[in-house]
Design an enzyme around this catalytic site. Structure first.
Site, PDB file in Angstrom:
ATOM      1  N   CYS A 116      -0.509  -1.754  12.559  1.00  0.00           N
ATOM      2  CA  CYS A 116      -0.955  -3.570  12.659  1.00  0.00           C
ATOM      3  C   CYS A 116       0.218  -3.750  13.788  1.00  0.00           C
ATOM      4  CB  CYS A 116      -0.824  -4.429  11.513  1.00  0.00           C
ATOM      5  SG  CYS A 116      -2.010  -3.963  10.370  1.00  0.00           S
ATOM      6  N   CYS A 176      -6.461  -3.144   7.253  1.00  0.00           N
ATOM      7  CA  CYS A 176      -5.024  -4.128   6.853  1.00  0.00           C
ATOM      8  C   CYS A 176      -6.100  -5.400   7.569  1.00  0.00           C
ATOM      9  CB  CYS A 176      -3.892  -3.752   7.127  1.00  0.00           C
ATOM     10  SG  CYS A 176      -2.851  -2.344   7.127  1.00  0.00           S
ATOM     11  N   ASN A 230      -8.218  -7.822   4.208  1.00  0.00           N
ATOM     12  CA  ASN A 230      -7.909  -6.460   4.091  1.00  0.00           C
ATOM     13  C   ASN A 230      -9.655  -5.992   3.166  1.00  0.00           C
ATOM     14  OD1 ASN A 230      -6.649  -7.746   2.428  1.00  0.00           O
ATOM     15  ND2 ASN A 230      -6.023  -6.052   1.010  1.00  0.00           N
ATOM     16  N   GLU A 273      -4.622  -7.901   9.129  1.00  0.00           N
ATOM     17  CA  GLU A 273      -4.289  -8.595  10.762  1.00  0.00           C
ATOM     18  C   GLU A 273      -5.365  -7.322  10.963  1.00  0.00           C
ATOM     19  OE1 GLU A 273      -2.487  -7.492   7.930  1.00  0.00           O
ATOM     20  OE2 GLU A 273      -0.052  -7.942   8.251  1.00  0.00           O
ATOM     21  N   GLU A 295     -10.429  -1.474   1.600  1.00  0.00           N
ATOM     22  CA  GLU A 295     -10.306   0.061   1.121  1.00  0.00           C
ATOM     23  C   GLU A 295     -11.199   0.209   0.987  1.00  0.00           C
ATOM     24  OE1 GLU A 295      -7.779  -2.285  -2.264  1.00  0.00           O
ATOM     25  OE2 GLU A 295      -6.349  -2.721  -0.727  1.00  0.00           O
ATOM     26  N   CYS A 304       2.317  -3.929   8.763  1.00  0.00           N
ATOM     27  CA  CYS A 304       2.630  -2.564   8.830  1.00  0.00           C
ATOM     28  C   CYS A 304       3.131  -2.452   9.894  1.00  0.00           C
ATOM     29  CB  CYS A 304       2.395  -1.946   7.868  1.00  0.00           C
ATOM     30  SG  CYS A 304       0.148  -1.896   8.445  1.00  0.00           S
TER      31      CYS A 304
HETATM   32  N1  THU Z   1      -2.213  -4.471   3.576  1.00  0.00           N
HETATM   33  C1  THU Z   1      -2.161  -5.580   4.515  1.00  0.00           C
HETATM   34  O1  THU Z   1      -3.696  -5.884   4.854  1.00  0.00           O
HETATM   35  N2  THU Z   1      -1.871  -6.299   5.766  1.00  0.00           N
HETATM   36  C2  THU Z   1      -0.588  -6.249   5.322  1.00  0.00           C
HETATM   37  O2  THU Z   1       0.303  -6.682   6.356  1.00  0.00           O
HETATM   38  C3  THU Z   1       0.188  -4.965   4.509  1.00  0.00           C
HETATM   39  C4  THU Z   1      -0.962  -4.058   4.051  1.00  0.00           C
HETATM   40  C5  THU Z   1      -3.206  -4.350   2.985  1.00  0.00           C
HETATM   41  C6  THU Z   1      -3.344  -2.615   2.988  1.00  0.00           C
HETATM   42  C7  THU Z   1      -4.011  -2.757   1.504  1.00  0.00           C
HETATM   43  O3  THU Z   1      -5.265  -2.838   1.738  1.00  0.00           O
HETATM   44  C8  THU Z   1      -3.228  -3.586   0.588  1.00  0.00           C
HETATM   45  O4  THU Z   1      -2.728  -4.503   1.879  1.00  0.00           O
HETATM   46  C9  THU Z   1      -2.112  -2.714   0.295  1.00  0.00           C
HETATM   47  O5  THU Z   1      -1.530  -1.601   0.873  1.00  0.00           O
END
Ligand code: THU
Length: 135
Positions: free
Chosen positions: A92, A56, A45, A58, A47, A89
């Protein structure tokens, strides 16, 4: 799918997780896609200070793979520090339903990599919008 390959995929996701760029949530996620030809493409991920721009793990893995010419996926592994792992999520799930509809989704807690939960994309997002109506 051979157990050894699942272990390798989970391990790749755990490695990728170390490269997550998550200064805001501090929630590190790693993903690893397995192609039908046996290649592994990873992502983590990323941000943004404008939180909604976050991508994310994925989707990072999926976008990397797709733009590298890979489009046939048999599995994706996701590793995060979360009891029972973190399932993808909704956003994704939609992308996986479109580009990896037949893939298995393996999820594990980074502290217990040997305890793997298995789902299918179809069971995580039943009756997904496929885009067929657009064509
Ligand atoms: N996140 C993912 O990378 N994958 C997931 O399946 C759920 C959430 C990340 C997004 C964000 O950077 C952090 O987790 C908190 O939500």
């Amino acid at each position: 799918m051979p157990k050894i390959k699942i272990e390798e995929l989970i391990h790749s996701a755990a490695q990728a997780r170390q490269l997550a760029v998550a200064p805001y949530s501090k929630f590190l996620v790693g993903a690893a896609l397995l192609t039908r030809t046996g290649e592994i493409v990873t992502g983590a991920n990323v941000e943004s200070a404008s939180y909604g721009l976050t991508c994310c793990a994925e989707r990072v893995a999926l976008f990397k793979a797709l733009t590298d010419g890979q489009n046939d996926f048999v599995a994706v592994a996701v590793v995060a520090k979360a009891p029972s792992g973190a399932t993808p999520c909704g956003a994704c799930r939609q992308l996986l339903a479109e580009y990896a509809p037949n893939a298995y989704v393996f999820v594990a807690d980074s502290r217990a990599l040997k305890k793997v939960h298995r789902y299918t994309v179809a069971e995580l997002l039943p009756r997904a919008f496929t885009g067929d109506a657009l064509r």
